[in-house]
Design an enzyme around this catalytic site. Structure first.
Site, mmCIF file in Angstrom:
data_model
loop_
_atom_site.group_PDB
_atom_site.id
_atom_site.type_symbol
_atom_site.label_atom_id
_atom_site.label_comp_id
_atom_site.label_asym_id
_atom_site.label_seq_id
_atom_site.Cartn_x
_atom_site.Cartn_y
_atom_site.Cartn_z
ATOM 1 N N TYR A 151 -63.560 1.522 -6.202
ATOM 2 C CA TYR A 151 -62.952 2.750 -5.668
ATOM 3 C C TYR A 151 -62.196 2.459 -4.366
ATOM 4 O O TYR A 151 -61.252 3.147 -4.013
ATOM 5 C CB TYR A 151 -64.037 3.811 -5.485
ATOM 6 C CG TYR A 151 -63.564 5.243 -5.555
ATOM 7 C CD1 TYR A 151 -62.754 5.691 -6.595
ATOM 8 C CD2 TYR A 151 -63.938 6.167 -4.583
ATOM 9 C CE1 TYR A 151 -62.326 7.009 -6.659
ATOM 10 C CE2 TYR A 151 -63.529 7.484 -4.641
ATOM 11 C CZ TYR A 151 -62.723 7.902 -5.678
ATOM 12 O OH TYR A 151 -62.313 9.209 -5.733
ATOM 13 N N LYS A 158 -61.513 9.424 0.620
ATOM 14 C CA LYS A 158 -62.449 10.547 0.384
ATOM 15 C C LYS A 158 -63.336 10.764 1.615
ATOM 16 O O LYS A 158 -63.668 11.910 1.936
ATOM 17 C CB LYS A 158 -63.305 10.277 -0.859
ATOM 18 C CG LYS A 158 -62.536 10.419 -2.178
ATOM 19 C CD LYS A 158 -61.959 11.807 -2.380
ATOM 20 C CE LYS A 158 -61.364 11.988 -3.760
ATOM 21 N NZ LYS A 158 -60.542 13.213 -3.875
HETATM 22 N N1 LIG Z 1 -62.043 12.690 -12.234
HETATM 23 C C1 LIG Z 1 -63.083 12.390 -11.465
HETATM 24 O O1 LIG Z 1 -64.002 11.647 -11.850
HETATM 25 C C2 LIG Z 1 -63.179 12.993 -10.089
HETATM 26 C C3 LIG Z 1 -64.425 13.005 -9.438
HETATM 27 C C4 LIG Z 1 -64.506 13.535 -8.159
HETATM 28 C C5 LIG Z 1 -63.359 14.047 -7.542
HETATM 29 N N2 LIG Z 1 -62.166 14.025 -8.234
HETATM 30 C C6 LIG Z 1 -60.982 14.567 -7.549
HETATM 31 O O2 LIG Z 1 -60.488 15.669 -8.268
HETATM 32 C C7 LIG Z 1 -59.125 15.853 -7.887
HETATM 33 C C8 LIG Z 1 -58.296 16.106 -9.140
HETATM 34 O O3 LIG Z 1 -58.240 14.928 -9.915
HETATM 35 P P1 LIG Z 1 -58.499 14.887 -11.489
HETATM 36 O O4 LIG Z 1 -59.583 13.910 -11.703
HETATM 37 O O5 LIG Z 1 -58.607 16.249 -12.050
HETATM 38 O O6 LIG Z 1 -57.194 14.142 -12.022
HETATM 39 P P2 LIG Z 1 -55.711 14.648 -12.400
HETATM 40 O O7 LIG Z 1 -54.928 13.385 -12.590
HETATM 41 O O8 LIG Z 1 -55.761 15.613 -13.489
HETATM 42 O O9 LIG Z 1 -55.233 15.385 -11.058
HETATM 43 C C9 LIG Z 1 -54.720 14.692 -9.931
HETATM 44 C C10 LIG Z 1 -53.562 15.548 -9.446
HETATM 45 O O10 LIG Z 1 -53.044 15.073 -8.200
HETATM 46 C C11 LIG Z 1 -51.673 15.449 -8.213
HETATM 47 N N3 LIG Z 1 -50.898 14.763 -7.195
HETATM 48 C C12 LIG Z 1 -50.837 13.422 -6.956
HETATM 49 N N4 LIG Z 1 -49.942 13.191 -5.955
HETATM 50 C C13 LIG Z 1 -49.468 14.421 -5.559
HETATM 51 C C14 LIG Z 1 -48.522 14.841 -4.582
HETATM 52 N N5 LIG Z 1 -47.875 13.964 -3.791
HETATM 53 N N6 LIG Z 1 -48.283 16.183 -4.455
HETATM 54 C C15 LIG Z 1 -48.908 17.075 -5.237
HETATM 55 N N7 LIG Z 1 -49.808 16.735 -6.194
HETATM 56 C C16 LIG Z 1 -50.071 15.413 -6.339
HETATM 57 C C17 LIG Z 1 -51.232 15.042 -9.617
HETATM 58 O O11 LIG Z 1 -50.023 15.679 -9.949
HETATM 59 C C18 LIG Z 1 -52.397 15.549 -10.441
HETATM 60 O O12 LIG Z 1 -52.144 16.874 -10.878
HETATM 61 C C19 LIG Z 1 -58.740 14.622 -7.088
HETATM 62 O O13 LIG Z 1 -58.842 14.898 -5.705
HETATM 63 C C20 LIG Z 1 -59.803 13.619 -7.483
HETATM 64 O O14 LIG Z 1 -60.009 12.601 -6.527
HETATM 65 C C21 LIG Z 1 -62.057 13.526 -9.475
#
Ligand SMILES: NC(=O)c1ccc[n+]([C@@H]2O[C@H](COP(=O)([O-])OP(=O)(O)OC[C@H]3O[C@@H](n4cnc5c(N)ncnc54)[C@H](O)[C@@H]3O)[C@@H](O)[C@H]2O)c1
Length: 266
Positions: A151, A158
């Site tokens: 990570y 984060k």
């Molecule tokens: N998937 C997991 O296991 C997990 C676990 C904990 C936290 N998260 C967090 O959840 C959040 C959403 O991620 P996800 O897993 O649903 O994946 P996802 O790929 O569906 O969403 C990530 C989003 O970030 C957006 N993004 C990236 N750069 C950007 C920018 N410059 N301006 C605007 N938007 C931008 C992308 O367009 C995308 O919609 C993130 O913060 C991720 O770190 C995810």
């Protein structure tokens, strides 16, 4: 639970996005929702938006673009005169900031991860401040209390997001606004597929979460986000709520369930 709330949801790229589940649940609970997206992925967001229970607008927001941030309040004000809830579901790190090369990652890649994944939470909150009405801001975290395999600089970003949320709670609280994070277990999304070693993280959760964990189900996370949007959580701010099947609270693996242990607890 969210009747009449106006909720801005960032981060929907497809139907596997955690933000998509949040938008769907929020609508089911009575909220009005606007999505943000940007550039070439906007068409994907619009296609996904068409699958939500109610029609939604999609407004342009690259969270690193000062021009988009400046234009955002006016874009939203065409539909709403205030905002009650905001989901920050945005993260990105260049490939060389992830994947096990922590020591070799270039400075610019670490900075890019921080800018898009942590500073952007403050930037979004600041842009929206004129519209916020006793608002609940929620961000999505992956537990930054420990160092994870692969990570790398996203983990550092984060940790910065966790601190940013506490500062937002402090800065926005006097205006009646709240900031909280959901620390989610691993969910199979587009962003997750860019994290090398994601499947071993998912395996650890399956083996270690006392409540069990399903990586293809973002709805437990979405439901908790909606709880934070609701007035039921009106005195909670600066908090990190773990929605991870209890994984963060235990060390080691769960003992396998045998017929004897199953009988003992039933
Ligand atoms: N998937 C997991 O296991 C997990 C676990 C904990 C936290 N998260 C967090 O959840 C959040 C959403 O991620 P996800 O897993 O649903 O994946 P996802 O790929 O569906 O969403 C990530 C989003 O970030 C957006 N993004 C990236 N750069 C950007 C920018 N410059 N301006 C605007 N938007 C931008 C992308 O367009 C995308 O919609 C993130 O913060 C991720 O770190 C995810």
């Amino acid at each position: 639970m969210l009747e009449g709330k106006r909720i801005l949801v960032t981060g929907v790229v497809n139907r596997r996005s955690i933000a998509f589940a949040v938008a769907e649940r929020a609508q089911q609970l009575g909220a009005d929702v606007i999505l943000t997206s940007f550039g070439r992925i906007r068409r994907m967001t619009e296609r996904s938006a068409a699958r939500l229970p109610k029609a939604v607008e999609v407004v342009e927001l690259d969270v690193n673009s000062e021009r988009d941030l400046e234009a955002l309040p006016a874009e939203i004000a065409r539909t709403w005169d205030g905002v009650d809830g905001v989901l920050h579901a945005i993260a990105h790190a260049p490939g060389d900031a992830l994947g096990g090369n922590f020591m070799g990652a270039p400075r610019a890649s670490a900075i890019a991860a921080f800018e898009t994944s942590a500073y952007s939470y403050k930037a979004l909150a600041r842009a929206l401040t004129p519209l916020l009405e006793e608002a609940s801001l929620v961000g999505l975290d992956f537990d930054a209390g420990v160092a994870w395999p692969s990570y790398d600089w996203m983990g550092v970003a984060k940790a910065a997001l966790e601190s940013t949320s506490r500062y937002l709670a402090r800065e926005l609280g006097p205006g009646g606004h709240r900031s909280n994070l959901i620390s989610a277990g691993p969910i199979a999304t587009a962003a997750a597929s860019g994290v090398p070693g994601f499947s071993s993280l998912a395996d650890s959760w399956r083996a270690g979460a006392p409540l069990g964990w399903e990586v293809t189900d973002p709805y437990p996370v979405a439901d908790a986000v909606c709880l934070l949007f609701s007035d039921l959580s009106r005195a909670i701010s600066g908090e990190i709520v773990h929605v991870d099947g209890g994984y963060h609270a235990v060390g080691g693996l769960m003992a396998p369930i045998t017929p004897e242990t199953a009988r003992a607890v039933s």
